[in-house]
Design a protein around this motif. Structure first.
Motif, PDB file in Angstrom:
ATOM      1  N   ALA A 204       0.847  -1.193   0.000  1.00  0.00           N
ATOM      2  CA  ALA A 204       0.000   0.000   0.000  1.00  0.00           C
ATOM      3  C   ALA A 204       0.886   1.248   0.000  1.00  0.00           C
ATOM      4  O   ALA A 204       2.024   1.196   0.465  1.00  0.00           O
ATOM      5  CB  ALA A 204      -0.931  -0.006   1.209  1.00  0.00           C
ATOM      6  N   PRO A 205       0.368   2.372  -0.508  1.00  0.00           N
ATOM      7  CA  PRO A 205       1.180   3.586  -0.634  1.00  0.00           C
ATOM      8  C   PRO A 205       1.136   4.470   0.596  1.00  0.00           C
ATOM      9  O   PRO A 205       0.130   4.533   1.313  1.00  0.00           O
ATOM     10  CB  PRO A 205       0.514   4.302  -1.819  1.00  0.00           C
ATOM     11  CG  PRO A 205      -0.938   3.929  -1.692  1.00  0.00           C
ATOM     12  CD  PRO A 205      -0.964   2.526  -1.142  1.00  0.00           C
ATOM     13  N   ILE A 206       2.225   5.176   0.828  1.00  0.00           N
ATOM     14  CA  ILE A 206       2.304   6.186   1.883  1.00  0.00           C
ATOM     15  C   ILE A 206       2.292   7.559   1.215  1.00  0.00           C
ATOM     16  O   ILE A 206       3.089   7.836   0.320  1.00  0.00           O
ATOM     17  CB  ILE A 206       3.598   6.029   2.702  1.00  0.00           C
ATOM     18  CG1 ILE A 206       3.640   4.641   3.361  1.00  0.00           C
ATOM     19  CG2 ILE A 206       3.708   7.122   3.766  1.00  0.00           C
ATOM     20  CD1 ILE A 206       4.975   4.323   4.004  1.00  0.00           C
ATOM     21  N   TYR A 207       1.360   8.409   1.647  1.00  0.00           N
ATOM     22  CA  TYR A 207       1.217   9.755   1.089  1.00  0.00           C
ATOM     23  C   TYR A 207       1.769  10.794   2.068  1.00  0.00           C
ATOM     24  O   TYR A 207       1.814  10.554   3.280  1.00  0.00           O
ATOM     25  CB  TYR A 207      -0.249  10.073   0.824  1.00  0.00           C
ATOM     26  CG  TYR A 207      -0.877   9.272  -0.284  1.00  0.00           C
ATOM     27  CD1 TYR A 207      -0.871   9.724  -1.595  1.00  0.00           C
ATOM     28  CD2 TYR A 207      -1.491   8.059  -0.005  1.00  0.00           C
ATOM     29  CE1 TYR A 207      -1.464   8.989  -2.613  1.00  0.00           C
ATOM     30  CE2 TYR A 207      -2.084   7.306  -1.016  1.00  0.00           C
ATOM     31  CZ  TYR A 207      -2.063   7.781  -2.321  1.00  0.00           C
ATOM     32  OH  TYR A 207      -2.646   7.046  -3.318  1.00  0.00           O
ATOM     33  N   ASN A 208       2.130  11.962   1.532  1.00  0.00           N
ATOM     34  CA  ASN A 208       2.552  13.065   2.400  1.00  0.00           C
ATOM     35  C   ASN A 208       1.474  14.149   2.438  1.00  0.00           C
ATOM     36  O   ASN A 208       0.365  13.963   1.926  1.00  0.00           O
ATOM     37  CB  ASN A 208       3.904  13.632   1.960  1.00  0.00           C
ATOM     38  CG  ASN A 208       3.831  14.336   0.610  1.00  0.00           C
ATOM     39  OD1 ASN A 208       2.775  14.451  -0.019  1.00  0.00           O
ATOM     40  ND2 ASN A 208       4.968  14.827   0.133  1.00  0.00           N
ATOM     41  N   PHE A 209       1.792  15.283   3.032  1.00  0.00           N
ATOM     42  CA  PHE A 209       0.826  16.364   3.204  1.00  0.00           C
ATOM     43  C   PHE A 209       0.412  16.991   1.874  1.00  0.00           C
ATOM     44  O   PHE A 209      -0.601  17.685   1.808  1.00  0.00           O
ATOM     45  CB  PHE A 209       1.407  17.449   4.130  1.00  0.00           C
ATOM     46  CG  PHE A 209       2.639  18.122   3.587  1.00  0.00           C
ATOM     47  CD1 PHE A 209       2.558  19.325   2.925  1.00  0.00           C
ATOM     48  CD2 PHE A 209       3.890  17.531   3.734  1.00  0.00           C
ATOM     49  CE1 PHE A 209       3.692  19.951   2.425  1.00  0.00           C
ATOM     50  CE2 PHE A 209       5.030  18.141   3.238  1.00  0.00           C
ATOM     51  CZ  PHE A 209       4.933  19.351   2.580  1.00  0.00           C
ATOM     52  N   LEU A 240      -1.644   0.199   7.977  1.00  0.00           N
ATOM     53  CA  LEU A 240      -0.293   0.669   8.294  1.00  0.00           C
ATOM     54  C   LEU A 240       0.090   1.850   7.416  1.00  0.00           C
ATOM     55  O   LEU A 240       0.616   2.861   7.901  1.00  0.00           O
ATOM     56  CB  LEU A 240       0.718  -0.470   8.115  1.00  0.00           C
ATOM     57  CG  LEU A 240       2.202  -0.088   8.225  1.00  0.00           C
ATOM     58  CD1 LEU A 240       2.517   0.524   9.581  1.00  0.00           C
ATOM     59  CD2 LEU A 240       3.091  -1.300   7.954  1.00  0.00           C
ATOM     60  N   ALA A 241      -0.165   1.722   6.116  1.00  0.00           N
ATOM     61  CA  ALA A 241       0.160   2.817   5.187  1.00  0.00           C
ATOM     62  C   ALA A 241      -0.609   4.086   5.548  1.00  0.00           C
ATOM     63  O   ALA A 241      -0.062   5.194   5.481  1.00  0.00           O
ATOM     64  CB  ALA A 241      -0.159   2.396   3.755  1.00  0.00           C
ATOM     65  N   ASN A 242      -1.867   3.931   5.948  1.00  0.00           N
ATOM     66  CA  ASN A 242      -2.657   5.096   6.342  1.00  0.00           C
ATOM     67  C   ASN A 242      -2.103   5.753   7.602  1.00  0.00           C
ATOM     68  O   ASN A 242      -2.046   6.985   7.702  1.00  0.00           O
ATOM     69  CB  ASN A 242      -4.116   4.697   6.560  1.00  0.00           C
ATOM     70  CG  ASN A 242      -4.862   4.461   5.259  1.00  0.00           C
ATOM     71  OD1 ASN A 242      -4.403   4.866   4.193  1.00  0.00           O
ATOM     72  ND2 ASN A 242      -5.997   3.796   5.335  1.00  0.00           N
TER      73      ASN A 242
END
Length: 259
Positions: A204-209, A240-242
């Protein structure tokens, strides 16, 4: 039930700031009072204090927006944010639930660079370790990060033939694009024996602000565990990614399709 040392005034300020952040330059005192369920007299005093501290700014038409002091606080937070430290703290909770290996990786051109790994009880040796590079198209953690690219951008990244790691590795750009599109739609990517025989991954992807993908996390397990754990592992890797995304300032907005 609220905690013993809860401070209601801070809770009210939090509600007000979140509402103003959601609707900048749109809400007057009366409208804001109804939305946060705070009487006008108390809200007036609260807003006056926040304005003096530069946490909010009063705009034309007596509406409000977030102030520069919050920008300074936000910048300070992101200076201290460390994705690797956050990964090891949060991944331990996920490993405790699924008991399989988790990895953290970032995309660099057409490869994944692995930054962290937390192992479950399985004694199986992964083919990748922190510091190693691996083709993104042959890994779930890579494919979920490729979702940010258009078809034309993928052509530029993979102008060379796609080397097969196993008989299941994607070797055709058209097939890769379809696979990436599906991952984008689902919010997670799956890889079945594409990196190594007998291994399966979900990422799953991790996003920034800025709502940009900055990394990915994945569970890896053997075929013997995959059928039993794939659903629970998918749910947990997304969780976890969230969690990591929110720590990086992500607001929860969905990624916008670019094709």
């Amino acid at each position: 039930m609220k905690e013993k040392y809860w401070v209601p005034a801070i809770e009210r300020a939090d509600k007000v700031l979140k509402e103003i952040g959601e609707y900048p330059k749109q809400l007057r005192l009366m409208e804001l009072s109804k939305r946060v369920d705070i009487n006008k007299s108390s809200l007036f005093s609260l807003l006056n204090t926040l304005e003096t501290l530069k946490w909010v700014t009063k705009e034309e038409g007596d509406t409000y927006s977030l102030g520069p002091a919050l920008g300074m606080i936000g910048s300070a937070y992101f200076r201290q944010f460390n994705i690797i430290q956050s990964f090891y703290k949060e991944a331990s909770k996920s490993v405790a639930k699924i008991n399989e290996h988790i990895q953290l990786g970032v995309l660099e051109e057409g490869d994944v660079i692995y930054l962290g790994k937390m192992e479950g009880d399985s004694r199986v040796r992964l083919i990748t370790d922190p510091g190693m590079r691996f083709p993104a198209y042959a890994s779930a953690i890579g494919k979920i990060q490729l979702t940010q690219y258009s078809r034309a951008e993928l052509e530029t990244i993979y102008s060379h033939p796609l080397e097969q790691k196993t008989a299941f590795t994607i070797s055709n750009l058209d097939v890769l694009y379809v696979n990436v599109q599906e991952a984008r739609k689902n919010g997670y990517a799956i890889e079945n024996q594409e990196a190594a025989l007998g291994f399966h991954c979900v990422a799953a992807p991790i996003y920034n602000f800025e709502n940009k993908i900055i990394a990915g996390v994945s569970f890896t397990m053997m075929t013997s565990s995959w059928e039993d754990k794939k659903d629970s592992a998918t749910e947990e890797i997304i969780n976890l990614a969230n969690r990591l995304s929110h720590l990086a300032g992500w607001t929860g907005e969905k990624q916008i399709s670019i094709d």
